[in-house]
Design a protein around this motif. Structure first.
Motif, PDB file in Angstrom:
ATOM      1  N   GLU A  25       0.840  -1.206   0.000  1.00 28.24           N
ATOM      2  CA  GLU A  25       0.000   0.000   0.000  1.00 28.24           C
ATOM      3  C   GLU A  25       0.876   1.257   0.000  1.00 28.24           C
ATOM      4  OE1 GLU A  25      -3.023   0.236   3.029  1.00 28.24           O
ATOM      5  OE2 GLU A  25      -3.990   1.890   1.951  1.00 28.24           O
TER       6      GLU A  25
ATOM      7  N   CYS B 144       2.483   1.800  -3.409  1.00 27.67           N
ATOM      8  CA  CYS B 144       1.495   2.200  -4.422  1.00 27.67           C
ATOM      9  C   CYS B 144       1.099   3.666  -4.237  1.00 27.67           C
ATOM     10  CB  CYS B 144       0.243   1.315  -4.348  1.00 27.67           C
ATOM     11  SG  CYS B 144       0.498  -0.338  -5.037  1.00 27.67           S
TER      12      CYS B 144
ATOM     13  N   LEU C 143      -5.250   0.619  -2.504  1.00 25.51           N
ATOM     14  CA  LEU C 143      -5.195  -0.718  -3.080  1.00 25.51           C
ATOM     15  C   LEU C 143      -6.564  -1.018  -3.691  1.00 25.51           C
ATOM     16  CD1 LEU C 143      -3.137  -2.761  -0.440  1.00 25.51           C
ATOM     17  CD2 LEU C 143      -2.369  -1.704  -2.576  1.00 25.51           C
TER      18      LEU C 143
ATOM     19  N   CYS D  56      -3.679  -1.966  -7.480  1.00 25.25           N
ATOM     20  CA  CYS D  56      -4.032  -0.659  -6.923  1.00 25.25           C
ATOM     21  C   CYS D  56      -5.101  -0.001  -7.782  1.00 25.25           C
ATOM     22  CB  CYS D  56      -2.801   0.233  -6.851  1.00 25.25           C
ATOM     23  SG  CYS D  56      -2.132   0.671  -8.454  1.00 25.25           S
TER      24      CYS D  56
END
Ligand code: MN
Length: 499
Positions: free
Chosen positions: A277, A280, A288, A324
């Protein structure tokens, strides 16, 4: 003094952050003026212009109309798309908000408790009619009214004026005016078709506040679901959507490599989820796309394992399925790797088998085949491999061979991918693949620890390798080819990360 002059005078006394607050006051979502790091002029959401949103609405409306082409006495159609509503963990703590996908696809409007209406009425009072001359279709948004008190707590709202400015729809009103609008519609029409997803994404409050009565009055010819029409348009991605998908997949690919490099014997699965997470979001994803599967060892045999709370000892592999969301577009990748950085001989044998199958299967993802055919072919390949490894008996009349293979692979080879992870689910897997479709392809092998029919050394292993593909006229483009999957490359990358 004009509004602009007032702002200019006023702004001389403001710090930049305060000025942003003033400029931002009328919008409930990023716009180019307030968020130049996200949006360019003319874009409603990143990469997607007002013209593209308008085109999407026309495409969906025209597709719906086509289904009634032969029917002379029904000319009037009205499509109703409610937004999502806020859900609460506990009052007053909301879950993260995610807009309804079809509503989002057709409007780009990001506030809860809103409704998009598309209609081709020539009979409504002029105030409710702004017909686009070429198609005769009108698009109207109903959005939360401006409310100083609510906005103080929950942030700015766009209101009807802001909604028109942001999205380019023909008109907008406050949400509470929807009931009256529908009432008026039914008074002015005798025979019409209501398009509304009555069994799916119903917004309970808005449904009760006007839509339900509108349907129950019975003056309309019929109620048709909207989902099939929208999915048929959504399944083919425009150039802007392909760009968004590539970005989403790039972010997930790079992040997943970072997670692989970060992993070590004894790591908690939860740390790997958090790392994914973090990486991303640092690459500008909003979140996500779904609760990821981070499964050490035998837990990978639970297809939807998301508890992610165990320690992964050296010697086990990690199966991680994660993606994501980048401005409404989702990636969906899976990689399996040894937590120690080195495959055992048995792990490598099975991993190379899955990779061989994956590469063959990807080459079949062309307009010649359907997802279902690709799935059947994959089962055939897996069966051959398992027989040659001695994990399965040869095909004979005493057993159901296909059923036996499915014990090693209980899910489907793949699905359409886009704004939703399992995108456009009303599109059949028996449809021929078409250029512009994006799919996830995810072959694997699953051998639970209690599968006593196979030699012990193979038990407790789960492997899946999932990539995201863009279908073209010829071979597919692997959007996720940035994410390492060759076993030698995985080992090299992890060794380099440790040194
Ligand atoms: Mn998937």
């Amino acid at each position: 003094m004009s509004c602009c002059n007032a702002l200019r005078t006023y702004s001389r006394f403001l710090r930049p952050t305060q000025l942003m607050t003033v400029l931002n006051r009328s919008f409930g979502q990023p716009v180019a003026q307030t968020h130049p790091h996200i949006l360019k002029q003319g874009e409603v959401t990143p990469f997607v212009t007002k013209e593209e949103y308008s085109q999407r609405r026309h495409n969906v409306f025209n597709l719906a109309l086509k289904q009634f082409e032969g029917s002379k006495n029904v000319k009037d159609h009205i499509m109703i798309f409610p937004s999502a509503y806020k859900m609460f963990m506990t009052i007053p703590i909301p879950y993260p908000f995610r807009q309804n996908t079809d509503f989002s696809y057709l409007s780009g409007f990001q506030e809860a408790d809103s409704v998009l209406v598309l209609h081709n009425s020539q009979k409504l009072p002029v105030s409710h009619r702004t017909l686009s001359p070429e198609t005769g279709m009108t698009s109207v948004l109903f959005v939360p009214r401006k409310d100083t008190h609510a906005e103080l707590w929950d942030g700015e709202r766009s209101g009807p004026h802001g909604a028109v400015e942001i999205t380019g729809v023909d008109g907008a009103y406050n949400s509470e005016d929807l009931g009256q609008f529908l009432q008026q519609y039914s008074e002015h029409h005798a025979n019409y078709v209501i398009w509304y997803d009555i069994e799916g994404n119903v917004h309970p409050q808005l449904h009760r506040a006007g839509i339900e009565d509108f349907i129950l009055q019975g003056r309309q010819k019929c109620v048709e679901t909207t989902t099939r029409s929208v999915h048929r348009i959504r399944v083919i991605k425009s150039p802007a959507e392909v760009q968004l998908m590539q970005k989403s997949v790039d972010i997930a690919s790079e992040s997943l490599e970072e997670v692989m490099k970060f992993s070590y014997p004894g790591v908690n699965e939860a740390y790997l989820e958090a790392k994914m997470e973090f990486e991303c979001v640092l690459r500008d994803a909003q979140m996500l796309a779904y609760p990821p599967v981070v499964a050490g060892g035998n837990r990978g045999n639970t297809i939807h394992y998301t508890r992610n709370n165990q320690i992964v000892p050296g010697g086990d592999m990690i199966l991680m399925d994660a993606g994501c969301e980048y401005h409404g577009f989702t990636s969906d990748l899976t990689r399996t790797w040894p937590v120690s950085g080195r495959f055992s001989p048995v792990q490598r044998r099975l991993y190379e088998m899955v990779l061989r199958i994956q590469l063959k299967v990807i080459s079949l993802c062309t307009p010649e085949f359907t997802l279902e055919q690709v799935y059947v072919y994959m089962l055939h390949l897996l069966g051959e491999e398992l027989v040659s490894l001695g994990l399965m008996k040869k095909k004979d009349k005493s057993s159901n061979h296909a059923e036996e293979i499915r014990k090693f692979y209980p899910h489907h080879i793949g699905h359409y991918l886009g704004m939703d992870v399992h995108d456009t689910p009303t599109m059949s897997r028996h449809t021929k693949l078409k250029p512009g479709m994006i799919i996830a392809i995810e072959p694997g092998v699953y051998i639970p620890a209690d599968r006593t029919s196979v030699p012990e050394q193979y038990r407790g292993i789960a492997i899946r390798i999932e990539d995201n593909l863009l279908i073209t006229e010829s071979q597919p483009i692997v959007l996720s080819d940035k994410c390492v999957k060759d076993p030698d490359h995985i080992e090299e990358m992890m060794a380099a990360a440790k040194s």
